[in-house]
Design a protein around this motif. Structure first.
Motif, PDB file in Angstrom:
ATOM      1  N   SER B 311       0.829  -1.207   0.000  1.00 62.55           N
ATOM      2  CA  SER B 311       0.000   0.000   0.000  1.00 62.55           C
ATOM      3  C   SER B 311       0.863   1.257   0.000  1.00 62.55           C
ATOM      4  O   SER B 311       0.495   2.277  -0.582  1.00 62.55           O
ATOM      5  CB  SER B 311      -0.927  -0.008   1.204  1.00 62.55           C
ATOM      6  N   ILE B 312       2.049   1.182   0.649  1.00 61.80           N
ATOM      7  CA  ILE B 312       2.942   2.341   0.672  1.00 61.80           C
ATOM      8  C   ILE B 312       3.472   2.607  -0.733  1.00 61.80           C
ATOM      9  O   ILE B 312       3.533   3.739  -1.198  1.00 61.80           O
ATOM     10  CB  ILE B 312       4.122   2.085   1.640  1.00 61.80           C
ATOM     11  N   HIS B 330      10.748   5.545  -0.032  1.00 60.10           N
ATOM     12  CA  HIS B 330       9.829   4.780   0.823  1.00 60.10           C
ATOM     13  C   HIS B 330      10.309   3.375   1.138  1.00 60.10           C
ATOM     14  O   HIS B 330      10.354   2.983   2.287  1.00 60.10           O
ATOM     15  CB  HIS B 330       8.446   4.725   0.172  1.00 60.10           C
ATOM     16  N   LEU B 334      12.075   2.108   4.879  1.00 64.38           N
ATOM     17  CA  LEU B 334      11.279   1.178   5.674  1.00 64.38           C
ATOM     18  C   LEU B 334      11.960  -0.178   5.807  1.00 64.38           C
ATOM     19  O   LEU B 334      11.782  -0.879   6.798  1.00 64.38           O
ATOM     20  CB  LEU B 334       9.887   1.004   5.057  1.00 64.38           C
ATOM     21  N   ARG B 426       9.778   1.271  12.218  1.00 59.92           N
ATOM     22  CA  ARG B 426       8.629   2.173  12.268  1.00 59.92           C
ATOM     23  C   ARG B 426       7.365   1.385  12.047  1.00 59.92           C
ATOM     24  O   ARG B 426       7.327   0.460  11.258  1.00 59.92           O
ATOM     25  CB  ARG B 426       8.772   3.262  11.210  1.00 59.92           C
ATOM     26  N   ARG B 427       6.364   1.769  12.750  1.00 57.38           N
ATOM     27  CA  ARG B 427       5.084   1.077  12.573  1.00 57.38           C
ATOM     28  C   ARG B 427       4.315   1.738  11.438  1.00 57.38           C
ATOM     29  O   ARG B 427       4.451   2.914  11.191  1.00 57.38           O
ATOM     30  CB  ARG B 427       4.271   1.185  13.864  1.00 57.38           C
ATOM     31  N   TRP B 428       3.529   0.929  10.757  1.00 56.39           N
ATOM     32  CA  TRP B 428       2.643   1.514   9.742  1.00 56.39           C
ATOM     33  C   TRP B 428       1.299   0.826   9.788  1.00 56.39           C
ATOM     34  O   TRP B 428       1.173  -0.216  10.386  1.00 56.39           O
ATOM     35  CB  TRP B 428       3.247   1.415   8.351  1.00 56.39           C
TER      36      TRP B 428
END
Lengths: 291, 428
Positions: B311-312, B330, B334, B426-428
């Motif tokens: 989705s990112i 991105h 990540l 990092r949370r997403w």
């Protein structure tokens, strides 16, 4: 191991495809969508569009126009190809390797799939909002300013600030987040996240916004807010929205297109589709006999 | 009807207790397995620390050294040739004779002189060159004892009596005498941490091997991380999915399972024989270990890239980012924690690797501390291998101590991997 998995999926898809074609739903589709698929001075027009995933055909000969500043809803049962069709409009399907799109799609008369059309430039003109809210794991400010920065739309910080504020205002999120622009966008609630994604999409001032079931992951209150927002945005933007909810289609759109297993069955004014559907399949879906 | 229902309930009740018992057994198996693992680790540590802790101490003997120009045969301290030929060990011998004046027989004298390490002379030379005004003076110094004396002195009072080994009764007597005078002591072993390898255990240190390991790892990291990450990014994000990429993927996975000595043979054949890279140097060691760690880094980097939610990517493409911008803005940020973890685990693997380095000559006996990538060097695990192979008893504790140093490095690197992952995740 991996290649086996791939072939397994392929055979599965094949089976699914054949099952669909010979299933009870395989009725006679109209050669041309019933109703009024074409408009005067269309913003976008699609002619004879076929979409394939590998050997499987997902969209069959779709002809439809999207008018300037109108909201068009695309409805239909699961797997009917409405999302696939939407993703063909801004070439998101380019990233799916096995996907091929045939036919003529144009934006302001320019062929979208022409060799000289840059998909990156196209996506700056045709923005997209996705089913699941997908803010970047960055600050709210960075989420909105990412697009403008990418395309060099602001030369100074103040300009960028202005774009961010305007976009958030238009997305109806400014009042809620103006004091915490530096906090992560992922920390917002689902509805706020989706409005942030809409703000991100409108920050690059697209001409068309595509929305792929933007409310399916949201609660009714958040949904109501987004629907309100769509109505406001339609003053300045052309919007194509895919939705599962017929009520939503009825509430937000001016025209509605009904898809069935890759065929565009009927396109008409929303009111007409929901009150006096012309095709038997449309009627069956509207009245809830399947879907 | 109610009858049937009741009997159902009873059957379920009975089977319940059985199920709970099975569950308890299952948990017990798991705990037993963990306990066994912990026991093995505990045994390992107890054994190594038990054997090795004494290596961090060294025995030294106090003597009065007179910098006698006559004994040294030096007339001018600036004359390098004179200094190089001077008999500094003679000063040590003189000092010992002064301490034990009644030793006169030739054989006994030889025994007496071997109380103090044969490396003590070098120490005196360094000292005199630094302080030329000491010439002709007498000063009281602590000099490193010979390894046999060291082993004997450390084992005094241990269970099963002192280990005499090559320490004759005559020498034992002198050591006892020194002990009474307070002229023999155990101190922190700085030699072990500051010098390179030596044939004499008391002069052997880990620093040369540690520097060798450092240079080798620097080469490995600077080559394997960028190459591995680029390969992973290309394969995940850009490569078409076809027969060729499938083949490449299978082969990368295979490479991860190739015995490391094969990489050593490859390095010998290609880097040394074909490209004429000098042997025994950190450069060639790093190249070989790069080949070895690449699959690990590629595989873990690909897993990290795969874990970035699609989705990112879609969001970035949706606002008009080009494929490269999607990756740089991105996907890489990540995936970075996962990639770094993979890289550090790969580095830890490389740090502990011995076999391939044996093939490319990093097993040589090297006394000098390497100062660069093309100086002959050895690495920590190979140093352990070399010491474990040495006959002198004092090397047993050195071996264990070197293992402790290596383990400390490995634990540090793994902790760093965990900390980095926790910090960057990092949370997403």
């Amino acid at each position: 191991m991996v290649s086996k998995l791939v072939t397994d999926t392929a055979t599965m898809l094949e089976k699914k495809a054949t099952a669909k074609q010979t299933g009870p739903d395989a009725m006679d589709y109209p050669e041309q969508a019933i109703g009024e698929p074409f408009v005067k001075n269309p913003k976008m027009s699609m002619r004879n569009v076929d979409v394939f995933y590998g050997d499987k055909q997902a969209i069959y000969n779709v002809n439809v126009d999207i008018g300037q500043n109108e909201v068009i809803a695309m409805i239909g049962p699961s797997g009917c190809g409405k999302s696939t069709f939407l993703r063909s409009i801004n070439r998101m399907n380019d990233t799916v390797e096995s996907c091929r799109v045939h036919g003529e799609l144009s934006l302001d008369g320019e062929d979208i799939y022409a060799a000289k059309m840059d998909p990156v430039a196209l996506r700056a003109r045709v923005g997209m909002v996705f089913q699941k809210p997908n803010p970047f794991p960055k600050s709210i400010y960075d989420n909105v300013s990412y697009g403008p920065r990418l395309h060099g739309l602001a030369s100074r910080r103040a300009e960028l600030d202005e774009i961010v504020e305007n976009s958030l205002r238009r997305a109806g999120l400014w009042e809620e987040v103006k004091d915490r622009l530096d906090q992560p966008g992922t920390g917002l609630s689902g509805g706020q996240q989706q409005r942030l994604c809409i703000a991100r999409a409108i920050a690059i001032s697209p001409e068309v916004i595509l929305m792929d079931e933007p409310c399916s992951a949201l609660d009714p209150i958040a949904t109501a807010k987004i629907e309100e927002l769509i109505a406001e945005l339609s003053e300045n933007y052309t919007i194509a929205i895919v939705t599962h909810s017929m009520q939503q289609a009825a509430r937000v759109s001016r025209r509605t297109a009904y898809f069935h297993l890759g065929h565009l069955v009927e396109v008409n004014d929303t009111e007409k589709v929901f009150t006096a559907p012309e095709h038997a399949l449309t009627e069956a879906y509207i009245t809830g006999r399947f879907g | 009807m109610t009858e049937i229902k009741r009997s159902h309930a009873e059957t379920i009740q009975r089977s319940l207790s059985k199920r709970y018992r099975a569950e308890k057994r299952f948990r017990a198996y798991g705990m037993m397995a963990i306990a066994l693992g912990l026991l093995c680790v505990a045994l390992l540590f107890v054994d190594i620390i038990g054997k090795g802790h004494k290596a961090f101490l060294e025995t030294s003997i106090q003597v009065d050294v007179t910098y006698d120009a006559e004994v040294l045969g030096i007339t001018d301290l600036q004359n390098k040739q004179q200094v190089a030929l001077a008999d500094f060990q003679g000063l040590v011998k003189k000092a010992l004779q002064k301490k034990f004046p009644d030793v006169s027989k030739r054989k006994e004298k030889r025994e007496l002189f071997s109380l103090i390490s044969s490396g003590a002379g070098y120490e005196l030379r360094e000292r005199l060159l630094r302080h030329p005004e000491l010439m002709g003076q007498t000063e009281t110094l602590w000099l490193i004892a010979d390894d046999d004396v060291d082993t004997y002195y450390k084992s005094i009072g241990s269970k099963g009596g002192a280990f005499t080994g090559r320490t004759s009764e005559l020498r034992q007597g002198w050591i006892d005498q020194l002990e009474q005078e307070g002229a023999i002591k155990l101190g922190f072993n700085t030699t072990f941490f500051t010098s390179g390898d030596s044939r004499e255990p008391e002069q052997a240190g880990i620093w040369g091997a540690a520097m060798g390991s450092l240079f080798t790892l620097v080469v490995t990291l600077t080559l394997s991380f960028p190459i591995g990450v680029s390969a992973a990014v290309y394969l995940e994000e850009f490569a078409p999915k076809n027969r060729w990429t499938d083949l490449i993927e299978v082969n990368i996975n295979n490479l991860a399972a190739v015995p490391s000595i094969i990489f050593g043979l490859l390095g010998l054949a290609i880097f040394i024989n074909f490209f004429q890279v000098p042997r025994s140097v950190p450069l060639v060691g790093g190249l070989v270990l790069t080949l070895m760690t690449l699959p690990t880094i590629i595989i873990s980097s690909r897993a990290a890239i795969k874990a970035v939610p699609p989705s990112i990517r879609e969001a970035a493409i949706g606002v008009g980012a080009s494929p490269m911008q999607v990756v740089l803005h991105h996907v890489l940020p990540l995936a970075m924690p996962g990639m770094l973890t993979g890289a550090i685990i790969g580095m830890a693997q490389a740090l502990g690797e011995t076999a391939p380095l044996l093939m490319i000559g990093m097993v040589a006996f090297i006394v000098d501390i390497p100062g660069g990538f093309t100086d002959p060097a050895t690495v920590l695990p190979v140093q352990i291998f070399l010491w474990a192979d040495s006959p002198e008893r004092a090397f047993i504790e050195k071996t264990s101590a070197a293992i402790m140093v290596l383990l400390a490095f490995l634990i540090m690197m793994n902790t760093l991997a965990v900390v980095l992952r926790k910090k960057l995740e990092r949370r997403w």
